[in-house]
Write a protein that holds these residues in place. Structure first.
Motif, short mmCIF file in Angstrom:
data_model
loop_
_atom_site.label_atom_id
_atom_site.label_comp_id
_atom_site.label_asym_id
_atom_site.label_seq_id
_atom_site.Cartn_x
_atom_site.Cartn_y
_atom_site.Cartn_z
N ASN A 1 -5.09 2.84 10.07
CA ASN A 1 -6.22 3.29 9.25
C ASN A 1 -5.98 4.69 8.70
O ASN A 1 -6.25 4.97 7.52
N ARG A 2 -5.49 5.58 9.53
CA ARG A 2 -5.22 6.95 9.06
C ARG A 2 -4.06 6.98 8.07
O ARG A 2 -4.07 7.75 7.11
N GLN A 3 -3.06 6.14 8.29
CA GLN A 3 -1.89 6.13 7.41
C GLN A 3 -2.19 5.55 6.03
O GLN A 3 -1.40 5.69 5.11
N CYS A 4 -3.35 4.90 5.89
CA CYS A 4 -3.74 4.33 4.59
C CYS A 4 -4.59 5.29 3.75
O CYS A 4 -5.02 4.93 2.66
N LEU A 5 -4.81 6.50 4.27
CA LEU A 5 -5.61 7.47 3.52
C LEU A 5 -4.88 7.92 2.26
O LEU A 5 -3.65 8.01 2.22
N ARG A 6 -5.67 8.27 1.26
CA ARG A 6 -5.11 8.81 0.02
C ARG A 6 -4.60 10.23 0.20
O ARG A 6 -3.91 10.76 -0.68
N THR A 7 -4.96 10.88 1.30
CA THR A 7 -4.66 12.30 1.49
C THR A 7 -3.34 12.54 2.22
O THR A 7 -3.12 13.62 2.75
N GLN A 8 -2.45 11.54 2.25
CA GLN A 8 -1.13 11.74 2.84
C GLN A 8 -0.38 12.81 2.04
O GLN A 8 -0.57 12.93 0.82
N PRO A 9 0.49 13.60 2.69
CA PRO A 9 1.31 14.56 1.95
C PRO A 9 2.09 13.86 0.84
O PRO A 9 2.55 12.73 1.04
N PRO A 10 2.24 14.51 -0.32
CA PRO A 10 2.90 13.85 -1.46
C PRO A 10 4.28 13.28 -1.13
O PRO A 10 4.64 12.22 -1.64
N ASP A 11 5.05 13.98 -0.27
CA ASP A 11 6.40 13.50 0.03
C ASP A 11 6.39 12.32 1.00
O ASP A 11 7.43 11.72 1.25
N LEU A 12 5.21 11.99 1.57
CA LEU A 12 5.10 10.86 2.50
C LEU A 12 4.21 9.75 1.95
O LEU A 12 4.04 8.71 2.60
N LEU A 13 3.65 9.95 0.76
CA LEU A 13 2.70 8.99 0.21
C LEU A 13 3.44 7.77 -0.33
O LEU A 13 4.23 7.86 -1.26
N LEU A 14 3.18 6.62 0.29
CA LEU A 14 3.81 5.38 -0.14
C LEU A 14 3.03 4.75 -1.28
O LEU A 14 1.82 4.95 -1.41
N PRO A 15 3.69 3.98 -2.14
CA PRO A 15 3.00 3.32 -3.26
C PRO A 15 1.88 2.43 -2.74
O PRO A 15 2.04 1.73 -1.73
N SER A 16 0.75 2.44 -3.44
CA SER A 16 -0.43 1.68 -2.97
C SER A 16 -0.15 0.19 -2.88
O SER A 16 -0.66 -0.50 -1.99
N SER A 17 0.65 -0.33 -3.81
CA SER A 17 0.97 -1.77 -3.78
C SER A 17 1.75 -2.12 -2.52
O SER A 17 1.52 -3.16 -1.89
N PHE A 18 2.67 -1.24 -2.13
CA PHE A 18 3.45 -1.46 -0.91
C PHE A 18 2.57 -1.37 0.32
O PHE A 18 2.67 -2.18 1.26
N VAL A 19 1.67 -0.39 0.35
CA VAL A 19 0.76 -0.22 1.49
C VAL A 19 -0.10 -1.46 1.65
O VAL A 19 -0.29 -1.97 2.76
#
Length: 558
Positions: free
Chosen positions: A497-515
């Motif tokens: 749940n936490r890893q799906c937040l939009r507020t992940q650091p930019p260098d760790l933010l995975l593409p929404s389609s992949f998530v």
């Protein structure tokens, strides 16, 4: 080209002689119940022009509903209904704009003074869409004296499944709302009781949303306050998507038949329809046909390779097979039984086939096939570790078991294929930087699988499951071990749940389609709570396939 033409009489005799010397185990898997001619006969009338025009008209009507929904509760309820009816993809822009309006309203609500229903509904929807809202909105919001309204209790229960680790207030909310719902269950009307039972069986957040559409429509049809155009659009949309899925299934079944691999493998599961069904659970949208067929190919191979290691091969044979996959070298399998050679050749060819498809869709990068091979190598090595445990009679600790299960679950194989199929080869770098999501989904995959299959596997004498590992390590009963595994699943979902937040650091933010696809893997495996849908076909999975892929909504004249 199929494998049938590659088999010669002498080779078949060699297989018979080999199996006569090496006694093979058997899981006694039954042949597929989904015959080729039946799958090829699937056709839908609901992709005709008249249905498309009607859907377009209804879509404009629903967009107008967003404009008319001025009050916050009206916005939230519209988003909630649209999501549950499988229409979220059609109104993604309107939904995000409405949620932004909710966020920017800056209403100052004193703790506990707002209606529980709207508090819980707002919290649930914002967290579902990746917004970081605090659990503090529930301070003083639920107690025996305040929670008498069924809608508020039900939304509180659903919201509690969006919790992060350490959010004790939401833990309390889950326990409180579950007990309250169970206590008043016998007093509810039939329709409300069905909704409560559905939620208590498995929360909405843990369900594959697309598999729930028909049930939701049936529930909403009894709601006289709901705009019926929403239900009509939901039915039209479901049938339209199903038409695309049936076309995909016809195409992938032709591929499977031409491959011809099952003619020579009597120890493994022939489960094409179930594999395609899983692919739909991960990504149902019509625009992802190519990716869906790719996922189906992967799943069929995961099943076959898993059965090679679990059921068929001796430890010496599996060592040679693992070395061949590691080096991608067919010369390493020349001493193996013919069916294992066929498995290796199929894996080799399908991997190259998928790499070519990725080239066609996303543009070629030579590293794609390298990543795919690496993922399969890791999978086979992890399965070999489990085969050694079985042969040595060794029961690992739960920690050791899960460390290997991260790979043997197949989650990484699916994730690497997903990352490459949904983007470009360079996106693999993101996966390497942020592996936590894939790790946690892989753990849920293994633990849910174990809960559904451990009893049968224990009777068959397979390698130990997480349940058995914990039983022996902690000297507890099977029931206690199962409860521990269930708690681990809940805690792992909190991390996700936490890893799906939009507020992940930019260098760790995975593409929404992949998530989205990756999290759906975790939802898909919760179907194991109804039994092993791959090993045994005449249970819930058959009904799900009929519901999602075969039977449309029958609509009246438009």
């Amino acid at each position: 080209m199929g494998f049938s033409s590659q088999m010669q009489t002498e080779q078949q005799l060699q297989v018979l002689r080999s199996d006569a010397i090496q006694e093979r185990r058997s899981a006694n898997y039954k042949p597929t119940i989904w015959k080729y001619d039946f799958l090829q006969s699937l056709r839908s009338q609901y992709d005709g022009e008249e249905y498309k025009l009607r859907a377009e008209k209804l879509t404009e009507h629903v967009k107008a509903m967003f404009v008319e929904a001025q009050e916050e509760l009206a916005k939230l309820e519209l988003i909630d209904i649209i999501t549950k009816l499988g229409l979220g993809d059609l109104f993604a822009h309107e939904t995000q704009r409405a949620l932004q309006a909710v966020l920017s309203s800056n209403k100052k609500i004193k703790n506990g003074e707002e209606d529980l229903y709207i508090t819980a509904l707002r919290f649930k929807l914002l967290r579902m869409h990746g917004y970081d809202v605090s659990q503090d909105v529930f301070k003083g919001a639920f107690s025996i004296t305040k929670c008498t309204e069924i809608k508020g209790l039900l939304e509180l229960y659903e919201a509690s499944y969006l919790a992060f680790e350490g959010e004790n207030m939401l833990d309390e909310a889950k326990t409180f709302s579950r007990e309250a719902l169970m206590n008043i269950y016998s007093t509810l009307d039939t329709n409300t009781a069905e909704e409560v039972a559905h939620a208590l069986e498995l929360s909405t957040h843990w369900r594959v949303q697309w598999f729930d559409i028909k049930w939701r429509i049936a529930v909403y049809e009894n709601n006289n306050n709901l705009d019926k155009s929403l239900l009509e659009l939901a039915k039209l949309n479901f049938n339209s998507v199903q038409a695309t899925l049936q076309k995909d299934l016809r195409e992938i079944s032709r591929w499977w038949r031409n491959l011809g691999i099952m003619e020579h493998l009597n120890f493994t599961r022939d489960r094409l329809a179930e594999s395609f069904f899983c692919a739909v659970g991960l990504v149902y949208e019509p625009r992802y046909s190519c990716f869906r067929k790719c996922l189906t190919k992967i799943t069929t191979m995961i099943l076959i390779i898993d059965d090679v290691y679990d059921v068929y091969g001796s430890l010496q044979e599996l060592e040679q097979f693992t070395q061949a996959v590691d080096r991608w070298d067919s010369s390493k399998i020349q001493q193996l039984p013919e069916c294992m050679k066929i498995c290796f050749q199929a894996l080799h060819d399908i991997t190259n086939e998928i790499a070519y498809d990725i080239q066609e869709v996303n543009g070629w990068n030579v590293q794609a096939v390298v990543h795919l091979r690496k993922a399969w190598t890791g999978f086979c090595k992890a399965l070999f570790v489990e085969a050694k445990w079985y042969n040595e009679g060794y029961t690992p600790s739960l920690e050791e078991y899960l460390s290997n299960a991260l790979v043997s679950s197949g989650g990484i194989v699916i994730s690497v294929h997903s990352m490459l199929s949904l983007g470009t080869d360079e996106m693999i770098d993101l996966l390497g930087k942020n592996e936590d999501l894939v790790y946690n989904i892989s753990i849920i995959t293994r633990l849910c699988n174990d809960l559904g299959t451990s009893t049968v596997e224990k009777e068959r004498g397979d390698a130990p499951s997480s349940i058995l590992c914990y039983m022996r390590e902690m000297n507890v009963s099977e029931k206690e071990a199962e409860e521990h595994i269930k708690k681990m699943i809940s805690k792992t979902w909190m991390k996700i749940n936490r890893q799906c937040l939009r507020t992940q650091p930019p260098d760790l933010l995975l593409p929404s389609s992949f998530v989205k696809v990756t999290v759906n893997v975790g939802r898909m495996v919760h179907l194991y709570q109804f039994g092993d849908g791959f090993g045994v076909q005449d249970r819930q999975t058959r009904n799900h396939i009929l519901c999602v892929l075969i039977d449309p909504f029958h609509l009246g004249c438009l």
